[in-house]
Design a protein around this motif. Structure first.
Motif, PDB file in Angstrom:
ATOM      1  N   LEU A   1      29.169 -27.975  20.376  1.00 13.99           N
ATOM      2  CA  LEU A   1      28.498 -29.564  19.267  1.00 13.99           C
ATOM      3  C   LEU A   1      26.752 -29.273  19.775  1.00 13.99           C
ATOM      4  CD1 LEU A   1      29.284 -30.784  16.865  1.00 13.99           C
ATOM      5  CD2 LEU A   1      30.040 -32.843  18.053  1.00 13.99           C
ATOM      6  N   SER A   2      26.332 -28.149  19.301  1.00 15.93           N
ATOM      7  CA  SER A   2      24.906 -27.573  20.006  1.00 15.93           C
ATOM      8  C   SER A   2      24.446 -28.659  18.341  1.00 15.93           C
ATOM      9  CB  SER A   2      24.540 -26.554  20.367  1.00 15.93           C
ATOM     10  OG  SER A   2      25.117 -25.695  19.374  1.00 15.93           O
ATOM     11  N   GLY A   3      23.182 -28.521  18.578  1.00 20.42           N
ATOM     12  CA  GLY A   3      22.118 -29.826  17.794  1.00 20.42           C
ATOM     13  C   GLY A   3      22.207 -28.776  16.799  1.00 20.42           C
ATOM     14  N   ARG A   4      22.121 -27.556  16.597  1.00 21.52           N
ATOM     15  CA  ARG A   4      21.998 -26.284  16.132  1.00 21.52           C
ATOM     16  C   ARG A   4      23.430 -25.817  15.687  1.00 21.52           C
ATOM     17  NH1 ARG A   4      19.936 -20.617  15.593  1.00 21.52           N
ATOM     18  NH2 ARG A   4      17.968 -21.494  16.153  1.00 21.52           N
ATOM     19  N   ASN A   5      24.116 -25.984  15.820  1.00 20.44           N
ATOM     20  CA  ASN A   5      26.426 -26.585  14.854  1.00 20.44           C
ATOM     21  C   ASN A   5      25.990 -27.424  14.011  1.00 20.44           C
ATOM     22  OD1 ASN A   5      26.812 -23.387  15.916  1.00 20.44           O
ATOM     23  ND2 ASN A   5      27.824 -24.528  17.581  1.00 20.44           N
ATOM     24  N   ILE A   6      25.390 -28.978  14.929  1.00 23.34           N
ATOM     25  CA  ILE A   6      25.582 -29.906  13.806  1.00 23.34           C
ATOM     26  C   ILE A   6      24.826 -29.418  12.308  1.00 23.34           C
ATOM     27  CG2 ILE A   6      24.830 -32.639  13.733  1.00 23.34           C
ATOM     28  CD1 ILE A   6      24.998 -32.522  17.020  1.00 23.34           C
ATOM     29  N   ILE A   7      23.357 -28.874  12.715  1.00 30.03           N
ATOM     30  CA  ILE A   7      22.976 -28.571  11.434  1.00 30.03           C
ATOM     31  C   ILE A   7      23.615 -28.163  10.654  1.00 30.03           C
ATOM     32  CG2 ILE A   7      20.959 -27.508  10.836  1.00 30.03           C
ATOM     33  CD1 ILE A   7      19.082 -29.291  12.813  1.00 30.03           C
ATOM     34  N   ARG A   8      24.094 -26.400  11.303  1.00 34.40           N
ATOM     35  CA  ARG A   8      24.889 -26.029  10.263  1.00 34.40           C
ATOM     36  C   ARG A   8      25.790 -26.220   9.576  1.00 34.40           C
ATOM     37  NH1 ARG A   8      25.463 -20.646  14.247  1.00 34.40           N
ATOM     38  NH2 ARG A   8      23.501 -19.807  14.168  1.00 34.40           N
ATOM     39  N   LEU A   9      26.758 -27.060  10.450  1.00 40.25           N
ATOM     40  CA  LEU A   9      27.955 -27.604   9.433  1.00 40.25           C
ATOM     41  C   LEU A   9      27.687 -29.200   8.754  1.00 40.25           C
ATOM     42  CD1 LEU A   9      29.560 -29.225  12.765  1.00 40.25           C
ATOM     43  CD2 LEU A   9      31.003 -27.484  11.172  1.00 40.25           C
ATOM     44  N   GLN A  10      25.902 -29.671   8.946  1.00 38.16           N
ATOM     45  CA  GLN A  10      25.779 -30.723   7.533  1.00 38.16           C
ATOM     46  C   GLN A  10      24.823 -29.964   6.795  1.00 38.16           C
ATOM     47  OE1 GLN A  10      24.513 -33.708   7.330  1.00 38.16           O
ATOM     48  NE2 GLN A  10      23.165 -33.245   5.731  1.00 38.16           N
ATOM     49  N   MET A  11      24.436 -28.993   6.825  1.00 39.31           N
ATOM     50  CA  MET A  11      24.595 -27.820   5.489  1.00 39.31           C
ATOM     51  C   MET A  11      24.822 -27.142   4.776  1.00 39.31           C
ATOM     52  SD  MET A  11      21.368 -25.156   7.383  1.00 39.31           S
ATOM     53  CE  MET A  11      22.309 -23.653   6.688  1.00 39.31           C
ATOM     54  N   THR A  12      26.515 -26.813   5.536  1.00 36.02           N
ATOM     55  CA  THR A  12      27.400 -26.349   5.686  1.00 36.02           C
ATOM     56  C   THR A  12      28.166 -27.311   4.055  1.00 36.02           C
ATOM     57  OG1 THR A  12      27.844 -25.322   6.875  1.00 36.02           O
ATOM     58  CG2 THR A  12      29.714 -24.673   5.529  1.00 36.02           C
ATOM     59  N   PHE A  13      28.516 -28.480   4.794  1.00 36.50           N
ATOM     60  CA  PHE A  13      29.165 -29.238   4.192  1.00 36.50           C
ATOM     61  C   PHE A  13      27.884 -29.839   3.070  1.00 36.50           C
ATOM     62  CE2 PHE A  13      29.984 -34.243   4.041  1.00 36.50           C
ATOM     63  CZ  PHE A  13      31.275 -34.125   3.208  1.00 36.50           C
ATOM     64  N   ALA A  14      26.791 -30.131   2.726  1.00 36.51           N
ATOM     65  CA  ALA A  14      25.792 -30.929   1.595  1.00 36.51           C
ATOM     66  C   ALA A  14      26.097 -28.914   0.429  1.00 36.51           C
ATOM     67  CB  ALA A  14      24.227 -30.868   2.051  1.00 36.51           C
ATOM     68  N   SER A  15      26.043 -27.707   1.127  1.00 35.88           N
ATOM     69  CA  SER A  15      26.158 -27.157  -0.130  1.00 35.88           C
ATOM     70  C   SER A  15      26.980 -27.254  -0.286  1.00 35.88           C
ATOM     71  CB  SER A  15      25.520 -25.853   0.791  1.00 35.88           C
ATOM     72  OG  SER A  15      27.268 -24.997   1.089  1.00 35.88           O
ATOM     73  N   THR A  16      28.857 -27.260  -0.136  1.00 34.84           N
ATOM     74  CA  THR A  16      30.062 -27.030  -0.199  1.00 34.84           C
ATOM     75  C   THR A  16      29.786 -28.733  -1.304  1.00 34.84           C
ATOM     76  OG1 THR A  16      30.788 -26.668   1.382  1.00 34.84           O
ATOM     77  CG2 THR A  16      32.258 -27.272  -0.364  1.00 34.84           C
ATOM     78  N   ILE A  17      29.095 -30.161  -1.031  1.00 34.49           N
ATOM     79  CA  ILE A  17      28.978 -30.786  -2.451  1.00 34.49           C
ATOM     80  C   ILE A  17      28.669 -30.215  -3.711  1.00 34.49           C
ATOM     81  CG2 ILE A  17      27.788 -32.705  -2.259  1.00 34.49           C
ATOM     82  CD1 ILE A  17      28.813 -33.460   0.175  1.00 34.49           C
ATOM     83  N   ARG A  18      27.288 -29.198  -3.673  1.00 36.20           N
ATOM     84  CA  ARG A  18      26.504 -29.189  -4.475  1.00 36.20           C
ATOM     85  C   ARG A  18      27.293 -27.660  -5.041  1.00 36.20           C
ATOM     86  NH1 ARG A  18      22.212 -29.665  -1.160  1.00 36.20           N
ATOM     87  NH2 ARG A  18      22.673 -27.031  -0.046  1.00 36.20           N
ATOM     88  N   LYS A  19      27.822 -27.325  -4.667  1.00 34.10           N
ATOM     89  CA  LYS A  19      28.879 -26.331  -5.309  1.00 34.10           C
ATOM     90  C   LYS A  19      30.348 -26.760  -5.767  1.00 34.10           C
ATOM     91  CE  LYS A  19      27.373 -22.132  -2.561  1.00 34.10           C
ATOM     92  NZ  LYS A  19      28.042 -21.915  -0.967  1.00 34.10           N
ATOM     93  N   CYS A  20      30.547 -27.676  -5.449  1.00 34.99           N
ATOM     94  CA  CYS A  20      32.699 -28.062  -6.005  1.00 34.99           C
ATOM     95  C   CYS A  20      31.751 -29.452  -6.615  1.00 34.99           C
ATOM     96  CB  CYS A  20      33.358 -28.134  -5.149  1.00 34.99           C
ATOM     97  SG  CYS A  20      33.012 -26.611  -4.205  1.00 34.99           S
ATOM     98  N   LYS A  21      31.137 -30.482  -6.636  1.00 33.35           N
ATOM     99  CA  LYS A  21      31.321 -31.345  -6.853  1.00 33.35           C
ATOM    100  C   LYS A  21      31.096 -31.540  -8.288  1.00 33.35           C
ATOM    101  CE  LYS A  21      26.160 -32.034  -8.663  1.00 33.35           C
ATOM    102  NZ  LYS A  21      24.976 -32.326  -7.329  1.00 33.35           N
ATOM    103  N   HIS A  22      31.878 -30.842  -9.184  1.00 35.21           N
ATOM    104  CA  HIS A  22      32.211 -30.988 -10.561  1.00 35.21           C
ATOM    105  C   HIS A  22      33.783 -31.188 -10.789  1.00 35.21           C
ATOM    106  CE1 HIS A  22      31.967 -27.083  -8.989  1.00 35.21           C
ATOM    107  NE2 HIS A  22      33.121 -26.947  -9.956  1.00 35.21           N
ATOM    108  N   ASP A  23      34.534 -31.090  -9.544  1.00 38.92           N
ATOM    109  CA  ASP A  23      35.976 -31.080  -8.845  1.00 38.92           C
ATOM    110  C   ASP A  23      36.350 -31.027  -7.567  1.00 38.92           C
ATOM    111  OD1 ASP A  23      38.300 -29.903  -8.523  1.00 38.92           O
ATOM    112  OD2 ASP A  23      37.884 -28.142  -9.738  1.00 38.92           O
ATOM    113  N   LEU A  24      37.287 -31.922  -8.077  1.00 39.01           N
ATOM    114  CA  LEU A  24      37.337 -33.316  -7.236  1.00 39.01           C
ATOM    115  C   LEU A  24      38.862 -32.464  -5.756  1.00 39.01           C
ATOM    116  CD1 LEU A  24      37.131 -35.939  -5.322  1.00 39.01           C
ATOM    117  CD2 LEU A  24      38.536 -36.710  -6.241  1.00 39.01           C
TER     118      LEU A  24
END
Ligand SMILES: [Zn+2]
Length: 224
Positions: free
Chosen positions: A29-52
């Protein structure tokens, strides 16, 4: 996501996990990996927010994909668009999890963050909030950057439109790519700022949504 992960990291401090190592460090859980996880989560929300359902599966895929090992793969929620394991199954090639996985003791420690942010209930709020007033929020973004009351040139307006399209479709974090193309690099603090803008945007959207809901309930009660 970022705040939750940072809290867990802080709480663990120098304490050793079951594999005898601390929670932080390279490939952990490095600072870099925290940012990566955050980025992936944010982009997942953007891509899938039309379908729960899809949003639920893809959010958990972030966790289970990392949890997978050669002996115990968990890629049921992954998408073949980005999951190397699913691609290798399709193509009949071999796949080694070692470089893609995160150690299980680390993932066990951060699972509560996923359980709280990626519950159907939490994600439903995101889905509702983001589907509201898509047009309105796009226009307000353009006018924010190219104000109506100031006569701005066609170029300014055009740039505002282009930036609004990027922010609207990909989020503020993607603006970092523009900086990267223009300056040849993107700094740590730029990334931090963009993550902050993305978070506050989601926060405002969900607040606005709650306000509308309350107003609706109110008028229903009032009309009785
Ligand atoms: Zn996968």
């Amino acid at each position: 996501m970022k705040r939750g992960l940072e809290t867990i990291k802080r709480e663990h401090g120098r304490k050793k996990l079951s594999d005898g190592k601390t929670i932080g460090g390279k490939n952990r859980l490095s600072g870099r990996n925290i940012i990566r996880l955050q980025m992936t989560f944010a982009s997942t929300i953007r891509k899938c927010k039309h379908d729960l359902n899809l949003l639920f599966e893809r959010s958990w895929a972030i966790f289970w994909h990392k949890y997978s090992t050669n002996n115990d793969p968990h890629h049921d929620y992954c998408s073949i668009d980005w999951c190397g394991y699913l691609k290798s199954v399709r193509d009949g090639t071999s796949y080694d999890h070692t470089s893609h996985a995160m150690p299980r003791p680390v993932l066990d420690a951060i699972k509560p963050v996923f359980e709280s942010l990626c519950s159907r209930e939490s994600l439903a709020r995101v889905v509702n909030a983001s589907s509201q007033n898509a047009n309105e929020s796009f226009h307000s973004l353009v006018w924010l950057m190219s104000p109506k009351h100031k006569a701005s040139s066609g170029t300014t307006f055009e740039i505002a439109c282009c930036l609004a399209i990027i922010i609207f479709n990909e989020g503020y974090f993607a603006i970092g790519d523009v900086f990267n193309a223009m300056c040849g690099y993107r700094g740590y603090y730029t990334d931090q700022a963009m993550i902050h803008f993305d978070n506050s945007r989601l926060h405002t959207e969900s607040k606005e949504n709650n306000r509308k809901k309350r107003k609706k309930n109110w008028s229903r009660v009032a009309s009785k």
